[in-house]
Design a protein around this motif. Structure first.
Motif, PDB file in Angstrom:
ATOM      1  N   PHE A  11       0.686  -0.611   0.145  1.00 22.53           N
ATOM      2  CA  PHE A  11      -0.122   0.433  -0.162  1.00 22.53           C
ATOM      3  C   PHE A  11       0.965   1.303  -0.375  1.00 22.53           C
ATOM      4  O   PHE A  11       0.152   2.314   0.293  1.00 22.53           O
ATOM      5  N   THR A  12       2.262   1.197  -0.660  1.00 15.65           N
ATOM      6  CA  THR A  12       3.208   2.952   0.002  1.00 15.65           C
ATOM      7  C   THR A  12       2.629   2.849  -1.374  1.00 15.65           C
ATOM      8  O   THR A  12       2.421   4.813  -0.791  1.00 15.65           O
ATOM      9  N   PHE A  13       2.397   3.255  -2.129  1.00 12.60           N
ATOM     10  CA  PHE A  13       1.976   4.261  -2.928  1.00 12.60           C
ATOM     11  C   PHE A  13       0.769   4.590  -3.133  1.00 12.60           C
ATOM     12  O   PHE A  13       0.117   6.379  -2.884  1.00 12.60           O
ATOM     13  N   ARG A  14      -0.624   4.234  -2.658  1.00 11.34           N
ATOM     14  CA  ARG A  14      -1.548   4.613  -2.469  1.00 11.34           C
ATOM     15  C   ARG A  14      -1.595   5.158  -1.020  1.00 11.34           C
ATOM     16  O   ARG A  14      -2.305   6.626  -0.810  1.00 11.34           O
ATOM     17  N   TYR A  15      -1.221   5.318   0.364  1.00  8.21           N
ATOM     18  CA  TYR A  15      -0.827   5.855   0.872  1.00  8.21           C
ATOM     19  C   TYR A  15      -0.042   7.204   0.619  1.00  8.21           C
ATOM     20  O   TYR A  15      -0.280   8.187   1.196  1.00  8.21           O
ATOM     21  N   GLY A  16       1.297   7.028  -0.124  1.00  8.34           N
ATOM     22  CA  GLY A  16       1.810   8.216  -0.145  1.00  8.34           C
ATOM     23  C   GLY A  16       0.972   9.463  -1.168  1.00  8.34           C
ATOM     24  O   GLY A  16       1.012  10.512  -0.845  1.00  8.34           O
ATOM     25  N   LEU A  17       0.080   8.310  -1.950  1.00  8.94           N
ATOM     26  CA  LEU A  17      -0.983   9.260  -3.388  1.00  8.94           C
ATOM     27  C   LEU A  17      -2.067  10.125  -1.747  1.00  8.94           C
ATOM     28  O   LEU A  17      -2.425  11.093  -1.941  1.00  8.94           O
ATOM     29  N   TYR A  18      -2.630   9.343  -0.968  1.00  6.42           N
ATOM     30  CA  TYR A  18      -3.270  10.091   0.386  1.00  6.42           C
ATOM     31  C   TYR A  18      -2.218  10.903   0.609  1.00  6.42           C
ATOM     32  O   TYR A  18      -3.471  12.112   1.114  1.00  6.42           O
ATOM     33  N   ILE A  19      -1.427  11.247   0.867  1.00  8.49           N
ATOM     34  CA  ILE A  19      -0.304  12.440   1.866  1.00  8.49           C
ATOM     35  C   ILE A  19      -0.568  13.570   0.971  1.00  8.49           C
ATOM     36  O   ILE A  19      -0.616  14.531   1.559  1.00  8.49           O
ATOM     37  N   TYR A  20       0.061  13.186   0.100  1.00  6.70           N
ATOM     38  CA  TYR A  20      -0.317  14.249  -0.754  1.00  6.70           C
ATOM     39  C   TYR A  20      -1.021  15.098  -1.848  1.00  6.70           C
ATOM     40  O   TYR A  20      -1.706  16.543  -1.708  1.00  6.70           O
ATOM     41  N   LEU A  21      -2.789  14.133  -1.618  1.00  8.96           N
ATOM     42  CA  LEU A  21      -3.971  14.662  -1.933  1.00  8.96           C
ATOM     43  C   LEU A  21      -4.236  15.810  -0.657  1.00  8.96           C
ATOM     44  O   LEU A  21      -4.313  16.838  -1.270  1.00  8.96           O
ATOM     45  N   SER A  22      -3.843  15.195   0.349  1.00  8.71           N
ATOM     46  CA  SER A  22      -4.421  15.798   1.807  1.00  8.71           C
ATOM     47  C   SER A  22      -3.732  17.318   1.828  1.00  8.71           C
ATOM     48  O   SER A  22      -4.287  17.967   2.219  1.00  8.71           O
ATOM     49  N   ILE A  23      -2.399  17.269   2.039  1.00  4.97           N
ATOM     50  CA  ILE A  23      -1.667  17.902   1.708  1.00  4.97           C
ATOM     51  C   ILE A  23      -1.820  19.217   0.446  1.00  4.97           C
ATOM     52  O   ILE A  23      -1.943  20.341   0.554  1.00  4.97           O
ATOM     53  N   ASN A  74       8.317  -2.224   7.068  1.00  2.89           N
ATOM     54  CA  ASN A  74       7.469  -1.087   7.509  1.00  2.89           C
ATOM     55  C   ASN A  74       8.726  -0.301   7.501  1.00  2.89           C
ATOM     56  O   ASN A  74       7.684   0.596   6.951  1.00  2.89           O
ATOM     57  N   LEU A  75       9.189  -0.090   7.857  1.00  3.42           N
ATOM     58  CA  LEU A  75      10.350   1.032   8.087  1.00  3.42           C
ATOM     59  C   LEU A  75      10.525   1.555   6.177  1.00  3.42           C
ATOM     60  O   LEU A  75      10.048   2.809   6.462  1.00  3.42           O
ATOM     61  N   ARG A  76      10.247   0.193   5.356  1.00  9.42           N
ATOM     62  CA  ARG A  76      10.883   0.967   4.097  1.00  9.42           C
ATOM     63  C   ARG A  76       9.253   1.448   3.224  1.00  9.42           C
ATOM     64  O   ARG A  76       9.339   2.008   2.781  1.00  9.42           O
ATOM     65  N   THR A  77       8.939   0.549   4.141  1.00  7.67           N
ATOM     66  CA  THR A  77       7.248   0.806   3.134  1.00  7.67           C
ATOM     67  C   THR A  77       6.382   2.578   3.793  1.00  7.67           C
ATOM     68  O   THR A  77       5.963   3.561   2.703  1.00  7.67           O
ATOM     69  N   ALA A  78       6.788   2.693   5.213  1.00  8.61           N
ATOM     70  CA  ALA A  78       6.310   3.925   5.803  1.00  8.61           C
ATOM     71  C   ALA A  78       7.305   4.912   5.426  1.00  8.61           C
ATOM     72  O   ALA A  78       6.683   6.245   4.795  1.00  8.61           O
ATOM     73  N   PHE A  79       8.850   4.911   5.210  1.00 11.09           N
ATOM     74  CA  PHE A  79       9.598   5.753   4.184  1.00 11.09           C
ATOM     75  C   PHE A  79       9.122   6.016   3.033  1.00 11.09           C
ATOM     76  O   PHE A  79       9.442   7.550   2.163  1.00 11.09           O
ATOM     77  N   GLY A  80       8.605   4.661   2.539  1.00  8.36           N
ATOM     78  CA  GLY A  80       8.666   5.105   0.650  1.00  8.36           C
ATOM     79  C   GLY A  80       7.171   6.000   0.449  1.00  8.36           C
ATOM     80  O   GLY A  80       6.727   6.710  -0.506  1.00  8.36           O
ATOM     81  N   ALA A  81       5.713   5.287   1.843  1.00  4.60           N
ATOM     82  CA  ALA A  81       4.835   6.454   1.264  1.00  4.60           C
ATOM     83  C   ALA A  81       5.363   7.791   1.362  1.00  4.60           C
ATOM     84  O   ALA A  81       4.820   8.300   0.823  1.00  4.60           O
ATOM     85  N   SER A  82       5.682   7.856   2.606  1.00  5.30           N
ATOM     86  CA  SER A  82       6.096   9.363   2.757  1.00  5.30           C
ATOM     87  C   SER A  82       7.221  10.340   1.599  1.00  5.30           C
ATOM     88  O   SER A  82       6.988  11.548   1.075  1.00  5.30           O
ATOM     89  N   ALA A  83       8.305   8.951   0.760  1.00  7.49           N
ATOM     90  CA  ALA A  83       8.663  10.337  -0.001  1.00  7.49           C
ATOM     91  C   ALA A  83       8.026  10.247  -1.572  1.00  7.49           C
ATOM     92  O   ALA A  83       8.466  11.049  -2.261  1.00  7.49           O
ATOM     93  N   THR A  84       7.176   9.157  -1.553  1.00  6.84           N
ATOM     94  CA  THR A  84       6.406   9.528  -2.575  1.00  6.84           C
ATOM     95  C   THR A  84       5.346  10.276  -2.832  1.00  6.84           C
ATOM     96  O   THR A  84       5.919  10.930  -3.372  1.00  6.84           O
ATOM     97  N   ALA A  85       5.116  11.562  -1.592  1.00  5.63           N
ATOM     98  CA  ALA A  85       4.624  12.148  -0.912  1.00  5.63           C
ATOM     99  C   ALA A  85       5.739  13.741  -1.390  1.00  5.63           C
ATOM    100  O   ALA A  85       4.625  14.749  -2.057  1.00  5.63           O
ATOM    101  N   VAL A  86       6.519  13.272  -0.961  1.00  8.77           N
ATOM    102  CA  VAL A  86       7.290  14.115  -1.401  1.00  8.77           C
ATOM    103  C   VAL A  86       7.482  14.379  -2.635  1.00  8.77           C
ATOM    104  O   VAL A  86       7.176  15.672  -2.994  1.00  8.77           O
ATOM    105  N   PHE A  87       8.323  13.742  -3.226  1.00  9.35           N
ATOM    106  CA  PHE A  87       8.848  13.595  -5.052  1.00  9.35           C
ATOM    107  C   PHE A  87       7.266  14.412  -5.251  1.00  9.35           C
ATOM    108  O   PHE A  87       7.196  15.079  -6.486  1.00  9.35           O
TER     109      PHE A  87
END
Length: 152
Positions: A6-18, A67-80
């Protein structure tokens, strides 16, 4: 059974909320209030935490590093995605936005769109690592006890 990622999905959620939050700031003419810009950190914490909880609930064998990798990946996706959006925004939509940021305590003087994007990238990646690591320190001890946490 294959683990769902779910890494990309939650990265997208972060991005869209921001994006929605900053659009509201623009609508209410609050873009010059730098303290409100720090509120996006709350969205990152919320959705990264939801991702970690989802990973623990979906699969009992999910480990710390996964979990550490997916958590960082989701927020890094939002950063990109946020950096790309900021580059488009400062180049085409509002080229005067770096001038608004110059009055902020977070940025310096003589800003360009690229400098804003660079600072956003560095700050975002650092906060991504901090949030992912901090939340994993919490969840590594409590993952089995919170098995009944609702997903949504």
């Amino acid at each position: 059974m294959k683990k769902r990622n779910f890494t990309f999905r939650y990265g997208l959620y972060i991005y869209l909320s921001i994006v929605a939050f900053f659009a509201l700031m623009k609508v209410f003419n609050l873009e010059d209030v730098s303290e409100l810009r720090l509120f996006n950190f709350v969205f990152v914490i919320y959705f990264v935490n939801k991702l970690i909880v989802r990973n623990f609930i979906e699969d009992d064998k999910v480990g710390y590093l996964y979990n550490l990798r997916t958590a960082f990946g989701a927020s890094a996706t939002a950063v990109f995605l946020s950096c790309a959006s900021m580059l488009v925004y400062t180049t085409f939509v509002s080229p005067e936005f770096p001038e608004v940021l110059e009055g902020s305590f977070l940025f310096g003087r003589n800003l360009t769109g690229m400098r804003v994007v660079l600072v956003l990238f560095l700050e975002g990646m650092a906060s991504s690592a901090i949030v992912a690591f901090t939340l994993m320190q919490y969840w590594k001890n409590y993952k089995r006890e919170h098995k009944n946490v609702a997903l949504d």
